[in-house]
Write a protein that holds these residues in place. Structure first.
Motif, PDB file in Angstrom:
ATOM      1  N   GLU A   2     -11.898  17.769  77.657  1.00  0.00           N
ATOM      2  CA  GLU A   2     -12.239  16.988  76.459  1.00  0.00           C
ATOM      3  C   GLU A   2     -12.987  15.716  76.831  1.00  0.00           C
ATOM      4  O   GLU A   2     -13.886  15.262  76.110  1.00  0.00           O
ATOM      5  CB  GLU A   2     -10.966  16.627  75.690  1.00  0.00           C
ATOM      6  CG  GLU A   2     -11.214  15.779  74.450  1.00  0.00           C
ATOM      7  CD  GLU A   2      -9.935  15.276  73.809  1.00  0.00           C
ATOM      8  OE1 GLU A   2     -10.029  14.480  72.856  1.00  0.00           O
ATOM      9  OE2 GLU A   2      -8.839  15.669  74.267  1.00  0.00           O
ATOM     10  N   ARG A  46     -17.041  15.288  77.032  1.00  0.00           N
ATOM     11  CA  ARG A  46     -17.854  14.961  75.862  1.00  0.00           C
ATOM     12  C   ARG A  46     -17.376  13.716  75.115  1.00  0.00           C
ATOM     13  O   ARG A  46     -18.179  12.991  74.538  1.00  0.00           O
ATOM     14  CB  ARG A  46     -17.867  16.143  74.880  1.00  0.00           C
ATOM     15  CG  ARG A  46     -18.686  17.324  75.354  1.00  0.00           C
ATOM     16  CD  ARG A  46     -18.697  18.425  74.306  1.00  0.00           C
ATOM     17  NE  ARG A  46     -19.595  19.501  74.665  1.00  0.00           N
ATOM     18  CZ  ARG A  46     -20.888  19.535  74.389  1.00  0.00           C
ATOM     19  NH1 ARG A  46     -21.443  18.529  73.745  1.00  0.00           N
ATOM     20  NH2 ARG A  46     -21.638  20.559  74.745  1.00  0.00           N
ATOM     21  N   CYS A  47     -16.076  13.498  75.129  1.00  0.00           N
ATOM     22  CA  CYS A  47     -15.510  12.382  74.360  1.00  0.00           C
ATOM     23  C   CYS A  47     -14.709  11.464  75.278  1.00  0.00           C
ATOM     24  O   CYS A  47     -13.995  11.939  76.165  1.00  0.00           O
ATOM     25  CB  CYS A  47     -14.597  12.906  73.252  1.00  0.00           C
ATOM     26  SG  CYS A  47     -15.405  14.051  72.117  1.00  0.00           S
TER      27      CYS A  47
END
Length: 246
Positions: free
Chosen positions: A47, A50-51
């Protein structure tokens, strides 16, 4: 190179920008060099690619859990601009306990400011990039320097392992049209043959440009070419020398 040659891995670990750059470098090694020995761990998991998962970098326990997955055949490379990221230090400390060779890539050039946990590492790569234009934004100069350092580390490793020949990526995996064209060009340049001959050899070599080039230039069938490469530890140059000596 020793870790990969002995069947081990090179495992990067980082948080934030450092982790994303680690994933980038490790993911580009297989198509470029046909090698799956480079891996990357980013704090916060996939995760975080990307974030932003900002709190993950403070979790030294999570880093240690990842580090305990390594063995004495592996090389652990922690990437941290400050040299103090808990996730990275936890990873390195645990990997060291498992017998892995442990290195830190950092922009902290003052040894006295480094945490005690870094004192027992096998080595450090210090990228003295100085202060950032935007204070604390290490995705800028420090991140750019990290990208270059990881590129050099993985590329130099694969060169030593025979992944290139005269600047050509002979272990490229031709999984798309562009890479197949590149593979054919490599074979043609090394063997001095036309494209139709190169294409036939590439098919006969199981889509390995290195093996195809050796078969053509060395006048060998596939079995003998594979044996020559195995005896030469994957080095095309060494295989050619072995053939020349008869």
């Amino acid at each position: 190179a020793h870790a990969v040659r002995s069947g081990g891995r090179v495992v990067y670990a980082g948080a934030g920008t450092s982790g994303r750059l680690s994933v980038l470098d490790a993911s580009e090694v297989p198509p470029t060099f046909g090698c799956n020995a480079f891996e990357a761990i980013i704090a916060g998991g996939d995760e975080a690619i990307r974030c932003a998962v900002e709190g993950a970098e403070d979790d030294s326990v999570a880093g240690a859990c990842q580090g305990r997955e390594l063995s004495d055949r592996d090389m652990a490379v922690g990437i941290s601009a400050s040299g103090k990221t808990p996730f990275v230090l936890g990873f390195l400390e645990a990997a060291k306990g498992r017998g892995a060779k442990c290195w830190l890539v950092t922009s902290e050039s003052i040894e006295a400011d480094m945490p005690d946990k870094t004192k027992n590492l096998d080595g450090k790569i210090v990228l003295d990039t100085g202060a950032e234009l935007i204070a604390g934004s290490t995705r800028m100069k420090a991140g750019t320097a990290q990208k270059m350092a990881l590129n050099m580390l993985s590329t130099a490793t694969m060169i030593r392992l025979g992944g290139t020949y005269d600047g050509l990526m002979v272990d490229v995996t031709p999984t798309n049209a562009k890479l197949k064209k590149r593979a054919l060009g490599i074979i043609m340049e090394i063997a001095g043959c036309p494209i139709d001959v190169a294409a036939k050899a590439l098919e006969g070599a199981g889509m390995s440009p290195k093996l195809a080039a050796l078969m053509l230039k060395g006048g060998l069938d596939r079995d003998k070419a594979e044996q020559a490469l195995e005896r030469s530890e994957g080095s095309l140059r060494a295989a050619f020398k072995r053939i020349d000596k008869g």
